[in-house]
Enzyme design. Structure first.
Site, PDB file in Angstrom:
ATOM      1  N   ASN A 298      11.027   3.386  11.924  1.00 51.83           N
ATOM      2  CA  ASN A 298      11.782   4.263  11.056  1.00 51.83           C
ATOM      3  C   ASN A 298      10.811   5.176  10.230  1.00 51.83           C
ATOM      4  O   ASN A 298      11.399   5.759   9.025  1.00 51.83           O
ATOM      5  CB  ASN A 298      12.802   3.482  10.186  1.00 51.83           C
ATOM      6  CG  ASN A 298      12.136   2.436   9.388  1.00 51.83           C
ATOM      7  OD1 ASN A 298      10.707   2.247   9.268  1.00 51.83           O
ATOM      8  ND2 ASN A 298      12.891   1.618   8.615  1.00 51.83           N
TER       9      ASN A 298
ATOM     10  N   LYS B 152       4.334   5.917   8.798  1.00 49.55           N
ATOM     11  CA  LYS B 152       4.131   4.841   9.698  1.00 49.55           C
ATOM     12  C   LYS B 152       3.636   5.145  11.126  1.00 49.55           C
ATOM     13  O   LYS B 152       3.510   6.387  11.533  1.00 49.55           O
ATOM     14  CB  LYS B 152       5.454   4.202   9.843  1.00 49.55           C
ATOM     15  CG  LYS B 152       5.925   3.563   8.455  1.00 49.55           C
ATOM     16  CD  LYS B 152       7.303   2.690   8.744  1.00 49.55           C
ATOM     17  CE  LYS B 152       7.901   1.839   7.616  1.00 49.55           C
ATOM     18  NZ  LYS B 152       8.859   1.290   7.766  1.00 49.55           N
TER      19      LYS B 152
ATOM     20  N   GLU C 144       2.240  -1.781  -5.162  1.00 42.19           N
ATOM     21  CA  GLU C 144       1.762  -1.232  -3.733  1.00 42.19           C
ATOM     22  C   GLU C 144       0.789  -0.295  -3.718  1.00 42.19           C
ATOM     23  O   GLU C 144      -0.265   0.034  -3.211  1.00 42.19           O
ATOM     24  CB  GLU C 144       3.095  -0.557  -3.187  1.00 42.19           C
ATOM     25  CG  GLU C 144       3.781  -1.932  -2.603  1.00 42.19           C
ATOM     26  CD  GLU C 144       5.213  -0.978  -1.824  1.00 42.19           C
ATOM     27  OE1 GLU C 144       5.558   0.077  -2.063  1.00 42.19           O
ATOM     28  OE2 GLU C 144       6.138  -1.939  -1.652  1.00 42.19           O
TER      29      GLU C 144
HETATM   30  N1  LIG Z   1      14.088  -5.763  13.412  1.00 47.20           N
HETATM   31  C1  LIG Z   1      14.530  -5.459  11.901  1.00 47.20           C
HETATM   32  N2  LIG Z   1      13.642  -4.903  11.064  1.00 47.20           N
HETATM   33  C2  LIG Z   1      14.255  -4.636   9.902  1.00 47.20           C
HETATM   34  C3  LIG Z   1      15.448  -5.128   9.299  1.00 47.20           C
HETATM   35  N3  LIG Z   1      15.629  -5.160   8.241  1.00 47.20           N
HETATM   36  C4  LIG Z   1      14.426  -4.228   7.692  1.00 47.20           C
HETATM   37  N4  LIG Z   1      13.680  -4.055   8.887  1.00 47.20           N
HETATM   38  C5  LIG Z   1      12.355  -3.513   9.003  1.00 47.20           C
HETATM   39  O1  LIG Z   1      11.465  -4.019   7.913  1.00 47.20           O
HETATM   40  C6  LIG Z   1      11.114  -2.885   6.881  1.00 47.20           C
HETATM   41  C7  LIG Z   1      11.226  -3.207   5.697  1.00 47.20           C
HETATM   42  O2  LIG Z   1      12.390  -3.519   5.364  1.00 47.20           O
HETATM   43  P1  LIG Z   1      13.057  -3.117   3.833  1.00 47.20           P
HETATM   44  O3  LIG Z   1      11.984  -2.981   2.754  1.00 47.20           O
HETATM   45  O4  LIG Z   1      14.192  -4.089   3.700  1.00 47.20           O
HETATM   46  O5  LIG Z   1      13.722  -1.703   3.923  1.00 47.20           O
HETATM   47  P2  LIG Z   1      13.002  -0.307   3.357  1.00 47.20           P
HETATM   48  O6  LIG Z   1      12.677  -0.504   2.151  1.00 47.20           O
HETATM   49  O7  LIG Z   1      14.262   0.653   3.698  1.00 47.20           O
HETATM   50  O8  LIG Z   1      11.988   0.190   4.254  1.00 47.20           O
HETATM   51  P3  LIG Z   1      10.463   0.170   3.776  1.00 47.20           P
HETATM   52  O9  LIG Z   1      10.608   1.581   2.942  1.00 47.20           O
HETATM   53  O10 LIG Z   1       9.656   0.516   5.209  1.00 47.20           O
HETATM   54  O11 LIG Z   1       9.780  -1.010   2.991  1.00 47.20           O
HETATM   55  C8  LIG Z   1      11.876  -1.610   7.392  1.00 47.20           C
HETATM   56  O12 LIG Z   1      11.568  -0.452   7.150  1.00 47.20           O
HETATM   57  C9  LIG Z   1      12.416  -2.067   8.840  1.00 47.20           C
HETATM   58  O13 LIG Z   1      11.415  -1.490   9.536  1.00 47.20           O
HETATM   59  C10 LIG Z   1      16.190  -5.774  10.240  1.00 47.20           C
HETATM   60  O14 LIG Z   1      17.434  -6.442  10.087  1.00 47.20           O
HETATM   61  N5  LIG Z   1      15.742  -5.954  11.498  1.00 47.20           N
END
Ligand SMILES: Nc1nc2c(ncn2[C@@H]2O[C@H](COP(=O)(O)OP(=O)(O)OP(=O)(O)O)[C@@H](O)[C@H]2O)c(=O)[nH]1
Ligand SMILES: [Mg+2]
Length: 153
Positions: free
Chosen positions: A112, A9, A126
């Site tokens: 992250n 990222k 994807e």
């Molecule tokens: N601000 C905020 N960002 C969130 C939250 N949950 C998820 N995100 C963001 O949204 C992205 C996608 O969420 P998810 O797909 O649920 O998480 P993930 O699969 O661990 O992360 P990715 O690998 O980036 O998709 C995350 O990487 C976070 O940066 C939240 O509760 N608050």
């Protein structure tokens, strides 16, 4: 052999951590099948994050992922989806275990460092979004026989 999509990222590139993150995936034994650095545009971000469109953090997420270049990669190996997710650590870096990429380098859920597909179905969707089939390299490494049990190498 399974494939997954990884995105290094914008925060990781800005912080000079792209090499370290790629190294961790390589050291795990995973094989890189495609790699591309570019700027994600609004349209691709919307397709990639379609599942989050109703979430309160959606705008922040799209603004962040389009803010600066990323490196997208197709990574392969046994159970690659699950192995990459485990190597990344929990979504919230403060809850991610030490030894994981997020647990070692991150502090904020909004920054992250790395994305990894969350299922085989997501990975297939994807990978198609980010790469043409012709951009995915099909090859074996001499070392694969020490890393992949089912390798013909
Ligand atoms: N601000 C905020 N960002 C969130 C939250 N949950 C998820 N995100 C963001 O949204 C992205 C996608 O969420 P998810 O797909 O649920 O998480 P993930 O699969 O661990 O992360 P990715 O690998 O980036 O998709 C995350 O990487 C976070 O940066 C939240 O509760 N608050
Ligand atoms: Mg996700």
């Amino acid at each position: 052999m399974e494939r997954t999509l990884v995105i290094i990222k914008p925060d990781a590139l800005q912080r000079g951590l792209a090499g370290v993150i790629i190294s961790r995936l390589e050291q795990r034994g995973l094989r890189i099948a495609a790699l591309r650095m570019f700027h994600i545009d609004e349209a691709l971000a919307a397709r990639h994050y379609a599942e989050h469109v109703e979430k309160p953090f959606y705008r922040t997420l799209v603004d962040f992922i389009t803010s600066s270049p990323v490196i997208a990669a197709v990574v392969e190996g046994p159970d690659a989806v699950e192995v990459v997710r485990a190597t990344m650590g929990a979504t919230d870096p403060r809850k991610a275990a030490p030894g994981t990429i997020r647990g070692d380098f991150g502090l904020y859920i909004t920054q992250n460092l790395i994305h990894g597909s969350d299922s085989r179905e997501s990975a297939a969707r994807e990978i198609k979004l980010f790469f043409e089939d012709s951009e995915i390299c099909r090859y074996s490494r001499d070392l694969d026989r020490w890393l992949f049990e089912d390798s013909q190498a």
